[in-house]
Design an enzyme around this catalytic site. Structure first.
Site, short mmCIF file in Angstrom:
data_model
loop_
_atom_site.label_atom_id
_atom_site.label_comp_id
_atom_site.label_asym_id
_atom_site.label_seq_id
_atom_site.Cartn_x
_atom_site.Cartn_y
_atom_site.Cartn_z
N ASP A 96 -3.89 2.38 1.68
CA ASP A 96 -4.42 3.43 0.81
C ASP A 96 -3.96 3.14 -0.62
OD1 ASP A 96 -1.76 4.09 0.79
OD2 ASP A 96 -1.99 5.95 1.93
N ASP A 270 -8.42 7.65 9.93
CA ASP A 270 -6.98 7.44 10.09
C ASP A 270 -6.29 8.78 10.02
OD1 ASP A 270 -4.98 7.70 7.48
OD2 ASP A 270 -7.11 7.67 6.98
#
Length: 380
Positions: A96, A270
């Site tokens: 991320d 996720d």
């Protein structure tokens, strides 16, 4: 843009919904979609070894840019040969951007056009994270799939704030693209924001699609809005994304949200949910959540889930696992974490089969009924 190292291949569309079966090709291998990605925040999926993750068919895992930047440092990871070598994982990794952690963990944030100044949560030091720095860190980490630096406004922020935020996020995305040093072996995704406002989601999507990213993330969901509100945003956002690129719904891991996201055309998900609740003794089963540390399981010599063939359920009882958790034994956390991750990865496998069979709506109805959404834990 140079030829992308990330390619999406559509295999089949489900006849009755937006669900799609496919695969994503990366420099470290191919994984099937729709896929749930276990979260390895600190370059480890908590309590699980890489071998165990492969055993449960985790085709890709996620690592966290913010945490690895602070500790041990992205330069150290680069000297180790990148994340794959550092953590001994030879399959795909997604990182991320660090943005969500800056907004959720760090103190005294100050957002400007240039970037975000904040106090880090480990030692209180002043830090400055820019779109360029977020890309540089991820270039050092060497993940297969990277995220643009974005602001994640709260779902119920005022319209004018969210509009200014998505416009800045689009400018940041452009800056990140220009700063990307490794487009030949790392694919950078743009992140669509806009809270619950349809016109702002449309504006954000149009901005990012015009930049021709190899894939697109849908951010700003699973942050306190209702399940219905999330579905509504997906209903008007996902169809705007290119069919030939991956679509990633960030931070979503509840079973009903996974199924509903797939129905609306999402490929990747996720969430820390399976391992986080496992550490509290909460297990996902085909009949709903089971809090194994509760007293009612003290003499229950049956598996966590009678319908599960994971290592935990094949070898250990509720009574034993409850004992381990009550005794603060790490092995108990390993067993519950393994089971929860397996449960979600196995759910995604069943979802992929339902897409093949064109019966995902029937699958959803059957799953929801068995899982018992809306009821409290019961004896089973």
């Amino acid at each position: 843009m140079t030829h992308s190292p990330i390619q999406y291949r559509l295999i089949k569309k489900e006849k009755h919904t937006g669900a799609r079966l496919g695969e994503i090709i990366t420099p470290h291998g191919v994984f099937p979609t729709p896929m749930f990605m276990p979260v390895g925040t600190q370059a480890t999926v908590k309590t699980q070894s890489p071998e165990e993750l492969k055993e449960m068919k985790a085709g890709i895992i996620l690592a966290n840019t913010y945490h690895l930047w602070l500790r041990p440092g992205d330069d150290l990871v680069a000297r180790a040969g990148g994340l794959h070598k550092f953590m001994n994982w030879d399959q795909p990794i997604l990182t991320d951007s660090g943005g969500f952690q800056v907004y959720s963990l760090a103190e005294k944030r100050n957002i400007t056009e240039e970037g975000v100044t904040f106090k880090n949560h480990l030692n209180g030091a002043r830090m400055f994270l820019t779109p360029e720095k977020a890309i540089s860190i991820q270039n050092n980490l060497g993940s297969d799939i990277m995220m643009s630096f974005d602001e994640c406004p709260q779902f119920y922020q005022p319209y004018d704030y969210v509009k200014a935020s998505i416009e800045r996020t689009s400018r940041w995305a452009e800056r990140g693209l220009k700063a990307h040093r490794r487009p030949q072996d790392q694919g950078l995704f743009g992140i669509v924001q806009g809270a619950g406002f349809e016109d702002l989601r449309r504006q954000s999507t149009a901005d990012l699609v015009s930049m021709d990213f190899p894939g697109y993330s849908i951010g700003g969901l699973a942050v306190g809005e209702s399940h219905e509100e999330m579905n509504a945003v997906l209903d008007f956002t996902t169809p705007l994304l290119p069919e030939n690129k991956p679509r990633y719904l960030m931070g979503v891991g509840a079973p009903d949200s996974l199924i509903d996201g797939v129905i609306r055309g999402v490929d990747m998900f996720d969430c820390v949910l399976p391992t986080r609740i496992a550490r509290n003794g909460t297990c996902m089963t085909s009949r709903g959540r089971l809090v194994v540390k509760n007293a009612q399981y003290a003499e229950d010599f049956t598996p966590l889930d009678h319908d599960c063939d994971c290592y935990t359920c094949q070898n250990y009882t509720r009574a034993y696992i409850r004992h381990l958790i009550k005794a603060d034994e790490t092995f108990g956390l390993r067993l519950t974490s393994y089971h929860n991750l397996y449960f979600l990865l196995n759910l995604m496998e069943k979802i992929r089969q339902a897409i093949m069979d064109d019966n995902i709506l029937e699958f959803r109805e059957d799953f929801i009924e068995k899982y018992g959404y809306g009821r409290s834990e019961r004896n089973f």
